[in-house]
Structure formats: C-alpha cells, structure tokens
Design a protein around this motif. Structure first.
Motif, short mmCIF file in Angstrom:
data_model
loop_
_atom_site.label_atom_id
_atom_site.label_comp_id
_atom_site.label_asym_id
_atom_site.label_seq_id
_atom_site.Cartn_x
_atom_site.Cartn_y
_atom_site.Cartn_z
N PHE A 1 44.63 -14.13 68.46
CA PHE A 1 44.10 -12.77 68.28
C PHE A 1 43.77 -12.26 69.67
CE2 PHE A 1 41.22 -16.17 67.14
CZ PHE A 1 40.23 -16.07 68.10
N LYS A 2 44.14 -11.02 69.91
CA LYS A 2 44.06 -10.48 71.28
C LYS A 2 43.02 -9.37 71.39
CE LYS A 2 47.81 -12.95 72.07
NZ LYS A 2 47.67 -14.26 72.69
N LEU A 3 43.24 -8.29 70.61
CA LEU A 3 42.38 -7.11 70.74
C LEU A 3 40.98 -7.37 70.23
CD1 LEU A 3 44.94 -4.40 69.60
CD2 LEU A 3 44.34 -5.08 71.92
N VAL A 4 40.80 -8.33 69.32
CA VAL A 4 39.46 -8.63 68.82
C VAL A 4 38.75 -9.65 69.72
CG1 VAL A 4 40.23 -8.22 66.44
CG2 VAL A 4 40.02 -10.56 67.25
N SER A 5 39.48 -10.20 70.67
CA SER A 5 38.94 -11.29 71.47
C SER A 5 37.91 -10.81 72.50
CB SER A 5 40.10 -11.98 72.20
OG SER A 5 39.60 -12.81 73.20
N ARG A 6 36.88 -11.60 72.67
CA ARG A 6 35.87 -11.28 73.68
C ARG A 6 36.41 -11.50 75.09
NH1 ARG A 6 30.46 -9.91 73.38
NH2 ARG A 6 29.89 -10.60 71.31
N GLN A 7 37.53 -12.24 75.17
CA GLN A 7 38.15 -12.42 76.48
C GLN A 7 38.65 -11.06 77.01
OE1 GLN A 7 41.23 -15.44 76.15
NE2 GLN A 7 41.18 -15.69 78.37
N ARG B 1 39.20 -11.20 48.58
CA ARG B 1 40.52 -11.51 48.00
C ARG B 1 41.63 -10.71 48.66
NH1 ARG B 1 36.40 -11.49 45.20
NH2 ARG B 1 35.84 -13.05 43.64
N ASN B 2 41.29 -9.64 49.35
CA ASN B 2 42.30 -8.79 49.98
C ASN B 2 42.39 -8.97 51.49
OD1 ASN B 2 43.93 -7.16 48.33
ND2 ASN B 2 42.18 -5.89 47.76
N MET B 3 41.68 -9.98 52.01
CA MET B 3 41.63 -10.11 53.48
C MET B 3 43.03 -10.21 54.10
SD MET B 3 40.18 -13.10 55.94
CE MET B 3 41.83 -13.79 56.12
N GLN B 4 43.94 -10.85 53.37
CA GLN B 4 45.30 -10.96 53.92
C GLN B 4 46.29 -10.08 53.17
OE1 GLN B 4 45.88 -15.30 54.20
NE2 GLN B 4 45.99 -15.00 56.41
N ASN B 5 45.81 -8.97 52.62
CA ASN B 5 46.72 -7.98 52.03
C ASN B 5 47.18 -7.10 53.19
OD1 ASN B 5 47.87 -5.73 50.84
ND2 ASN B 5 46.42 -5.68 49.15
N PHE B 6 48.29 -7.54 53.81
CA PHE B 6 48.67 -6.95 55.10
C PHE B 6 49.07 -5.48 54.98
CE2 PHE B 6 49.41 -11.58 55.70
CZ PHE B 6 48.33 -11.77 56.57
N ALA C 1 39.88 -18.65 53.89
CA ALA C 1 40.46 -18.29 55.19
C ALA C 1 39.76 -19.03 56.33
CB ALA C 1 40.34 -16.79 55.42
N THR C 2 40.57 -19.49 57.27
CA THR C 2 39.99 -20.05 58.49
C THR C 2 39.49 -18.88 59.36
OG1 THR C 2 42.07 -19.90 59.71
CG2 THR C 2 41.67 -21.95 58.48
N ILE C 3 38.69 -19.23 60.35
CA ILE C 3 38.18 -18.19 61.26
C ILE C 3 39.35 -17.52 61.99
CG2 ILE C 3 36.85 -17.88 63.41
CD1 ILE C 3 34.90 -20.02 62.26
N LYS C 4 40.37 -18.31 62.33
CA LYS C 4 41.53 -17.75 63.02
C LYS C 4 42.25 -16.73 62.12
CE LYS C 4 45.61 -19.91 64.05
NZ LYS C 4 46.36 -21.05 64.59
N ALA D 1 43.38 -11.12 60.74
CA ALA D 1 43.37 -9.99 59.79
C ALA D 1 42.71 -8.78 60.48
CB ALA D 1 42.62 -10.37 58.52
N ALA D 2 41.62 -9.03 61.21
CA ALA D 2 40.97 -7.94 61.96
C ALA D 2 41.92 -7.40 63.04
CB ALA D 2 39.67 -8.44 62.59
N GLU D 3 42.71 -8.29 63.61
CA GLU D 3 43.67 -7.87 64.66
C GLU D 3 44.65 -6.82 64.11
OE1 GLU D 3 43.47 -9.13 67.80
OE2 GLU D 3 45.33 -8.40 68.68
#
Ligand code: PEP
Ligand code: MN
Length: 338
Positions: free
Chosen positions: A70-76, A187-192, A213-216, A221-223
């Motif tokens: 995940f890139k855009l959500v990353s604190r990096q 239930r919809n977290m991965q409803n892309f 869902a794993t944290i990744k 999904a947020a990404e």
C-alpha cells in the motif's frame, strides 16, 4: 517510489520530476510539507529503473522504495496524520470522536429518541443502518430510503452528522444525498467495484475491516479509495474471526496501534460488533482509546431487548451516558496527569 525533493528545490525542478514520473507511466502524488515537497510515484510500469535514475535530477535529494504494497495510505509517504472532516467534526485531530446510534433505524420515534439522548450524552456523530447486511435473508433488512429520511431529520434537529452504510453500487447516489459519511461494511471491504465507485464521490468514507481480512488487505482496500481520488478515509476495526466463540468477534486492538504506525489515516474502533456483548463495550472502548484510536463507533438502542438487530451488543440510553461519563472523566484524569 518516493521522491524527496530538497528543501530548496524550485517549482520548475518539482514540475520536471512530476513530468518524468508521468512519462514513465506512473501517477504522481504531490505532498506539500512545511519544509519540503515529497512526490509519490505509484502505479505499475516496467520503467521503474528510470524513476530510480531521478536521483540525478536537479532538486532531488533522494529516491526511496516504499516498503509496503500500500502506497498512498502509507505513513512512509505522508508523515503527518490525516484529519478527516465530517460536517464540522474533525476525525484524527486529537479529540476522541464518538459515533453512536442504533444498529438499524427501526422507526422515527426510535431514532429521534436515540439521537437526542446520544447528543445529550456528548456523542459527536449519529450512526444508524438504513440498508442492513444480514447473515440471514429472513432477518430485518432495513427501511432503506425511509430510514435515510429519518436520519436526516434527526441530524437536522441535533446537528449531529450522519454515518450510514452503503451496501451496493446502486445505492451510492441516494445514500450520498442524505449521509455526511458513507460506511463500507465489513462484508464489503473487498467489494472492489463499490470501492472504485466510492472513490469518485468526494464524500468521507468509513472503511470497516473485513471479519477475515489481514491488516495488509484492509490497507490495500483503503488504497483503492485513495488511488481513485478520495483521500477522506477513516478506518474502523470491528473485530475479526478467530477460534474464540465466547465473543462474537475478537476486537483486534493491536491492529489499531499498528495501523496508526503504518498509515496516516485516522482509525476508530467498534467495540459493539467487536465483542457482541454489551458489558464489554465500555471496557473495550477505554482499551481502544489507550491503544490510540481516534474515535469509537457504539451501538445504542432505547430498548435493546426489542431491537430488530444487534440488541445483545447495544447499550441502552443510560448505559451510553454512563460510558461517556467514564470516558470523559478518564480524559480529564489524563489531562490532569499530563
Ligand atoms: C454495522 O455497523 O451495523 C455493521 C453491520 O457493521 P459490520 O459491517 O462491521 O458488521
Ligand atoms: Mn449492528
């Protein structure tokens, strides 16, 4: 990849780097810091080596690989924590934000009574399901648009912004007409395709973690939302499936603390779905605050024994007021100790 510009980089040098990133087939996300500009290059292209070569471009200090998928959500990429504003309520700004209300909107009286009581007890936002994702097709499915209208009436009266779930792509427009914040249910977290559609709406999103869902996976999904153009995303830990059966789910508070490290997005906890047990809601709320949660989502019903959904995990009105008093006095003690 992250391109860190030097603190004395010129506008022309920054524009040149953005152009080169786009030329190589990546999206350029510019983050304007107080001291320097950081440019995130995200996407997929076989011209990654050319991005690394930008080290030699004028005004560039360094080019770093983003460690996570995940890139855009990353604190990096963005060190400063994101603050999401929902109808004047700021989530992630430091004050604990409490969203409270019934699992389902069942009637005008039920919702108005709850809204007035949670407002008086100090809640910041009103929750209530209009479209309900139920395990059984024979269970109460929600009042739909009628519930949205009731939520709006309660919000107008109490000045509490509304968060409510949007279950399907077909309902996005109508829910967005009434709600201040759109909830993507566990239930919809991965409803892309739903994520892609909501990314195009500039309405704040509450993204619940999938029960398995794993944290990744949750952060990816947020990404989807951020990559699609919606940066107003709040994450919600609502419990995961484990071997434990004494609680409905296992509220993973280590995820709250870890996601605060990994991401700049605000994170809240839902101890109602996270435990399924009324008696655990208040203690786990305190635990969530201690773990660094920016807010809480709590189910409240005027008469939990008559609730059409999730009665056993719902606080009654005095129970919620008690919990808020407890949290308030804790906050006061913390302030006094600081
Ligand atoms: C809810 O908030 O009422 C709900 C259905 O939550 P979840 O998607 O976390 O199960
Ligand atoms: Mn519920």
């Amino acid at each position: 990849m992250i391109v860190n510009m030097s603190s004395i980089a010129t506008v022309e040098e920054i524009d040149h780097v953005i152009e080169r990133i786009q030329e190589c087939g990546f999206q350029a996300h510019v983050i304007q810091g107080t001291e320097r500009t950081v440019i995130g290059a995200v996407g997929s292209s076989d011209r990654r080596a050319e991005l690394q070569a930008l080290r030699a471009a004028p005004g560039v200090e360094e080019v770093i690989q983003i460690a996570h998928p995940f890139k855009l959500v990353s604190r990096q990429l963005r060190q400063r924590s994101t603050v999401v504003s929902v109808g004047g309520v700021e989530i992630g700004a430091g004050d604990l934000v409490v969203m409270a209300g019934p699992c389902s909107v069942e009637s005008r009286e039920q919702l108005l009574q709850t809204a007035r009581a949670v407002k008086a007890a100090g809640a910041d936002m009103l929750r209530g399901g209009a479209y309900k994702p139920r395990t059984s097709p024979y269970d109460f499915q929600g009042l739909g648009v009628a519930a949205l209208r009731i939520l709006k009436e309660a919000s107008d009266e109490t000045a509490l912004p509304i968060v409510t779930e949007v279950m399907s792509e077909a309902d996005v427009e109508i829910v967005a007409e009434y709600a201040d914040m759109l909830q993507i249910g566990a239930r919809n977290m991965q409803n892309f395709s739903l994520l892609r559609k909501l990314a195009r709406f500039k309405r704040p999103i509450l993204l619940k973690r999938g029960p398995s869902a794993t944290i990744k996976e949750w952060l990816l999904a947020a990404e989807y939302l951020l990559a699609g153009g919606n940066a107003n995303v709040v994450l919600c830990e609502r419990g995961i499936k484990t071997f434990e059966t004494a609680t409905r789910n296992t509220l993973d508070l280590s995820a709250v603390a870890l996601v605060k490290e990994l991401s700049h997005l605000p994170v809240i906890a839902d101890p109602s779905h996270g435990t399924g047990l009324r008696s655990l809601v208040s203690p786990m709320s305190k635990a969530a605050v201690a773990a660094g949660a920016d807010g809480l989502m709590v189910e409240v019903h005027p008469c939990p024994e008559r609730a059409l959904s999730d009665g056993p995990q719902s606080l009654d009105l005095p129970g919620f007021a008690e919990m808020m008093k407890d949290l308030g006095s804790r906050r006061l003690r913390e302030m006094m100790a600081a």
